[in-house]
Scaffold this motif. Structure first.
Motif: not given
Length: 310
Positions: A150-172
């Protein structure tokens, strides 16, 4: 010749009775206009609550007649691990989301409490999410926003950050729901804004003359004067947070691994997916008790920090 004490008492009683009859006569139209609300209160609210309490002591599956079971449902609740999981998840959500939402609402209300051209448009745009926040459409949009691609992880990838699986991770997964709640602070913001406008300006002027800094004025004047409004928003936010359902059902449906198994969602599953309506009614009664305890605790502690002095 003056009246005796007995005659005076009888005269006063007669006058009082006439006044009461006159008041009842004038109150007639008011009771007529209140009839729809009274019927709704008795039939839809009070009646439903009493019927739910009755079902809590029965075995009922929506398809057959309720059978009296005594305390069986409540004993089953104590040994149900998912029941305790739902309480833990809901309490964490309440303890995190309510303060975050109140702080965001108060901070933004302070920022928009300015006489600037076009400020009404900014306030309306900020308030808009609270109008659609509990809807299915907004929940679907939030789920897409935090999708792995989604858009959140797409923005994070611009800054070289690998976004988490937000809805598939119990921690997030729970963090996503907390952020959704924080995004919907518009109603609290409007109430805070109304309170800020009621604070007399001469208090700030006097404090400024005495050499108080901006933070000192905010801590010593703004927060104490807003304490009743903070208490109101805290109380209403706590109650509404215990009853969150639509967002959780649409975005995570209790997953992953029951990390977002909210209490009302589990109640819904028991009642309308597994047809354990008596068990769900017992959960509803327990929820009522929990909310009543939390509300009573807030009222008891409010006397230590809420000030109604003007």
């Amino acid at each position: 010749m003056g009246l005796s004490v007995g005659d005076a008492v009888r005269t006063a009683r007669t006058s009082g009775q006439k006044l009461i009859r006159l008041e009842r006569k004038h109150n007639g139209p008011a009771y007529v206009f209140m009839t729809p609300w009274l019927l709704g209160m008795i039939l839809l609210t009070a009646g439903s609550m009493l019927f739910t309490i009755y079902l809590a002591f029965t075995n009922y599956d929506l398809l057959s007649q309720p059978r009296w079971g005594g305390l069986q449902n409540f004993r089953q609740l104590i040994s149900d691990p998912n029941f305790w999981t739902s309480i833990r998840v809901t309490l964490i959500y309440v303890l995190v989301s309510v303060p975050v939402r109140l702080v965001a609402a108060l901070f933004v209300a302070t920022l928009v409490n300015k006489h600037v051209r076009g400020m009404g448009i900014y306030r309306a745009l900020i308030y808009l999410p609270s109008l659609v926040g509990g809807s299915v459409g907004a929940s679907i949009g939030w789920r897409v926003l935090f999708d792995q691609n989604g858009p959140i992880n797409a923005v994070l990838r611009i800054f070289g950050i690998q976004g988490p699986v937000w809805l598939g991770n119990p921690a997030t997964a729970l963090i996503v729901l907390v952020l959704l709640s924080a995004w919907q602070f518009g109603s609290e913001m409007v109430i805070f804004l109304a309170g800020l406008k009621q604070i007399p300006t001469y208090l700030y002027e006097a404090a400024t003359i005495d050499g108080a800094t901006l933070w000192q004025r905010y801590r010593r004047i703004t927060l104490p004067m807003l304490s009743p409004i903070i208490f109101f928003n805290l109380l209403m936010g706590t109650i509404s947070s215990f009853m969150v359902f639509t967002q959780v059902y649409v975005i995570t449906d209790g997953g992953p691994m029951n990390s977002t198994l909210f209490y009302v969602l589990y109640l819904y599953q028991q009642g309308f997916q597994y047809f354990h309506m008596g068990y769900a009614a017992a959960m509803a009664v327990v929820l009522l008790i929990i909310v009543a305890i939390c509300t009573g605790f807030l009222f008891l502690t409010s006397k230590f920090w809420v000030s109604y002095d003007v």
